[in-house]
Design a protein around this motif. Structure first.
Motif, mmCIF file in Angstrom:
data_model
loop_
_atom_site.group_PDB
_atom_site.id
_atom_site.type_symbol
_atom_site.label_atom_id
_atom_site.label_comp_id
_atom_site.label_asym_id
_atom_site.label_seq_id
_atom_site.Cartn_x
_atom_site.Cartn_y
_atom_site.Cartn_z
ATOM 1 N N LYS A 228 0.851 -1.206 0.000
ATOM 2 C CA LYS A 228 0.000 0.000 0.000
ATOM 3 C C LYS A 228 0.884 1.252 0.000
ATOM 4 O O LYS A 228 0.640 2.208 -0.745
ATOM 5 N N ASN A 229 1.939 1.184 0.819
ATOM 6 C CA ASN A 229 2.855 2.314 0.925
ATOM 7 C C ASN A 229 3.512 2.656 -0.429
ATOM 8 O O ASN A 229 3.523 3.809 -0.858
ATOM 9 N N ILE A 230 4.011 1.613 -1.108
ATOM 10 C CA ILE A 230 4.741 1.916 -2.355
ATOM 11 C C ILE A 230 3.789 2.304 -3.492
ATOM 12 O O ILE A 230 4.138 3.085 -4.369
ATOM 13 N N ILE A 231 2.562 1.769 -3.453
ATOM 14 C CA ILE A 231 1.581 2.178 -4.481
ATOM 15 C C ILE A 231 1.221 3.651 -4.253
ATOM 16 O O ILE A 231 1.193 4.454 -5.198
ATOM 17 N N CYS A 232 0.996 4.012 -2.982
ATOM 18 C CA CYS A 232 0.654 5.416 -2.682
ATOM 19 C C CYS A 232 1.817 6.350 -3.028
ATOM 20 O O CYS A 232 1.607 7.419 -3.628
ATOM 21 N N MET A 233 3.036 5.959 -2.658
ATOM 22 C CA MET A 233 4.211 6.792 -2.975
ATOM 23 C C MET A 233 4.284 7.029 -4.484
ATOM 24 O O MET A 233 4.531 8.146 -4.946
ATOM 25 N N SER A 234 4.094 5.949 -5.243
ATOM 26 C CA SER A 234 4.203 6.048 -6.711
ATOM 27 C C SER A 234 3.118 6.963 -7.270
ATOM 28 O O SER A 234 3.392 7.841 -8.095
ATOM 29 N N CYS A 235 1.872 6.762 -6.803
ATOM 30 C CA CYS A 235 0.766 7.594 -7.315
ATOM 31 C C CYS A 235 0.974 9.052 -6.917
ATOM 32 O O CYS A 235 0.642 9.965 -7.690
ATOM 33 N N ASN A 236 1.533 9.275 -5.741
ATOM 34 C CA ASN A 236 1.798 10.650 -5.313
ATOM 35 C C ASN A 236 2.825 11.317 -6.211
ATOM 36 O O ASN A 236 2.642 12.464 -6.642
ATOM 37 N N ILE A 237 3.911 10.600 -6.498
ATOM 38 C CA ILE A 237 4.957 11.186 -7.351
ATOM 39 C C ILE A 237 4.388 11.459 -8.742
ATOM 40 O O ILE A 237 4.555 12.536 -9.311
ATOM 41 N N LYS A 238 3.631 10.461 -9.268
ATOM 42 C CA LYS A 238 3.093 10.657 -10.620
ATOM 43 C C LYS A 238 2.097 11.818 -10.641
ATOM 44 O O LYS A 238 2.153 12.670 -11.528
ATOM 45 N N SER A 239 1.188 11.871 -9.633
ATOM 46 C CA SER A 239 0.182 12.943 -9.709
ATOM 47 C C SER A 239 0.809 14.316 -9.501
ATOM 48 O O SER A 239 0.375 15.296 -10.110
ATOM 49 N N ASP A 240 1.853 14.392 -8.682
ATOM 50 C CA ASP A 240 2.578 15.668 -8.533
ATOM 51 C C ASP A 240 3.077 16.181 -9.881
ATOM 52 O O ASP A 240 2.957 17.364 -10.209
ATOM 53 N N ILE A 241 3.655 15.265 -10.645
ATOM 54 C CA ILE A 241 4.214 15.655 -11.955
ATOM 55 C C ILE A 241 3.102 16.057 -12.912
ATOM 56 O O ILE A 241 3.176 17.080 -13.600
ATOM 57 N N ILE A 242 2.019 15.262 -12.913
ATOM 58 C CA ILE A 242 0.929 15.513 -13.859
ATOM 59 C C ILE A 242 0.190 16.812 -13.548
ATOM 60 O O ILE A 242 -0.241 17.536 -14.455
ATOM 61 N N GLU A 243 0.079 17.100 -12.266
ATOM 62 C CA GLU A 243 -0.607 18.343 -11.893
ATOM 63 C C GLU A 243 0.109 19.552 -12.495
ATOM 64 O O GLU A 243 -0.509 20.551 -12.832
ATOM 65 N N LYS A 244 1.438 19.432 -12.612
ATOM 66 C CA LYS A 244 2.194 20.573 -13.158
ATOM 67 C C LYS A 244 2.230 20.560 -14.682
ATOM 68 O O LYS A 244 2.389 21.594 -15.314
#
Ligand SMILES: NC(=O)c1ccc[n+]([C@@H]2O[C@H](COP(=O)([O-])OP(=O)(O)OC[C@H]3O[C@@H](n4cnc5c(N)ncnc54)[C@H](O)[C@@H]3O)[C@@H](O)[C@H]2O)c1
Length: 376
Positions: A228-244
């Motif tokens: 759960k931790n690594i899936i959340c970390m990955s989605c967080n990094i990806k969404s941070d990039i996509i938001e920009k």
């Protein structure tokens, strides 16, 4: 375990769009509360991987989920297609489009993509062009799709000229990543997903890479909270990039680390399953680090650390490992279709060490040719 909710917020010129990514265990069998606001009283087209069916006994979560949406929505129509990259083609797309239209859909109908990255990509693309755009929900069922393809709105299919060359940007209205779905996934597909997770550490977060290096054995043993931790970390990094950078005008290109080589390798495999996406990217990441090293951007020690982590996960790290032989000329030819290229100049994602990828445009062809001659 309570689901984690990551919110992806995109500020578009004309409208503000945001959607939740739900990550947790046993989410689908208990999805009534999560899914209700999205499906209530709508006509639903459930595009699913044929791995899941109402008849099979091994997919309770799928069966339970279907019962829930049948109860909440106006109607549910099913379109089953096979997983695997061979499916991401124009004739399968046409099949989905015609079949969806035969259900007499309207602009407020909803598509649900239930499967791995292949189902998500093709169903998302169909959603983007049916009646000039329908809402869709991603229910990713492979590790790769939970951490990568279901988030960010890139949809599409392959062409005989190359990977993902036909497609659109179309964001989902929600993503539901149920870790329970990974129980039936083959080890090979699980490992392919690990590649994209490692990629996030390599692009942006050395601490995340260190964490994966330290804990990979527990992760391979399906430790639920680590997953759960690594899936959340990955989605967080990806969404941070996509938001920009939703449309890949800049930073989003970093997510392509290893993919320029990877896509060229994959299109050589003819998408027949000889090599799966994550494995091609694994080899691609090693080549990107080696190239970064010989061009003086990245140390040999760090390059070896990356290769060793992938090797420890029994992933391919060179073309020899996957029995694909490609000539330098053919590889260069495939690079020409890379969507990052501008003004006929090749663009690569390289690294200034672990955790720091950068965009290298105007790549020197003679350096690249010498590198490929020695490496492949
Ligand atoms: N849109 C994006 O941003 C993006 C990002 C990364 C990758 N991709 C694309 O994603 C695709 C790869 O995704 P993938 O690896 O999920 O491929 P996939 O959808 O083909 O799934 C891999 C295999 O796993 C099976 N499967 C799916 N869920 C399962 C489950 N829960 N249990 C057992 N088997 C299951 C499928 O039938 C298939 O055989 C590629 O086409 C790649 O280009 C897209």
């Amino acid at each position: 375990m309570k689901p984690a909710i990551i919110n992806v917020s995109l500020t578009k010129k004309l409208n503000n769009l945001s959607y939740p990514i739900f990550v947790g265990n046993n989410l689908l069998s208990n999805s009534e509360k999560i899914i209700k606001p999205f499906v209530q009283n709508r006509k639903v087209i459930l595009i699913h991987d044929n791995f899941f069916s109402l008849e099979k006994k091994n997919n309770h979560d799928f069966v339970n989920f279907v019962k829930i949406i049948q109860h909440l929505s106006e109607t549910v129509n099913f379109i089953g297609i096979p997983g695997g990259d061979k499916t991401k083609n124009i004739s399968q797309l046409n099949f989905i489009l015609e079949k969806s239209l035969s259900f007499k859909i309207s602009r407020d109908s909803l598509i649900i993509a239930f499967g791995g990255g292949v189902i998500g990509d093709i169903a998302g693309f169909a959603a983007s062009i049916l009646l000039r755009g329908l809402d869709y929900i991603q229910i990713p069922t492979t590790l790769l799709s939970q951490v990568d393809s279901s988030v960010g709105g890139k949809t599409g299919i392959n062409s005989s000229e190359g990977k993902n060359l036909i497609g659109s940007f179309h964001q989902p209205i929600a993503v539901i990543a149920d870790i329970n779905m990974l129980k039936t996934l083959s080890k090979r597909e699980f490992l392919a997903g690990m590649v994209e997770i490692i990629k996030y550490g390599l692009i942006k977060d050395v601490n995340f890479f260190n964490y994966l290096e330290k804990n990979y054995q527990e992760i391979l043993n399906y430790d639920q909270s680590m997953l759960k931790n690594i899936i959340c970390m990955s989605c967080n990094i990806k969404s941070d990039i996509i938001e920009k950078d939703e449309k890949e005008n800049g930073e989003r290109a970093l997510l392509n680390l290893g993919h320029t080589f990877g896509h060229a390798i994959e299109s050589y495999g003819k998408y027949d399953g000889t090599i799966v996406h994550g494995e091609a990217v694994s080899v691609g990441i090693c080549l990107a680090f080696k190239l970064s090293n010989i061009m003086g951007f990245c140390s040999q020690v760090e390059t070896i650390r990356v290769i060793n982590l992938l090797k420890n996960l029994k992933l391919p790290t060179s073309l020899n490992d996957i029995n694909i032989s490609i000539t330098t000329a053919k590889m260069l030819d495939k690079f020409r279709y890379d969507k990052k290229n501008k003004n006929n100049q090749l663009t690569f994602i390289l690294n200034e060490g672990i955790g720091k990828s950068f965009i290298k445009s105007n790549m020197d062809i003679s350096v690249l040719t010498k590198f490929l001659d020695e490496e492949i």
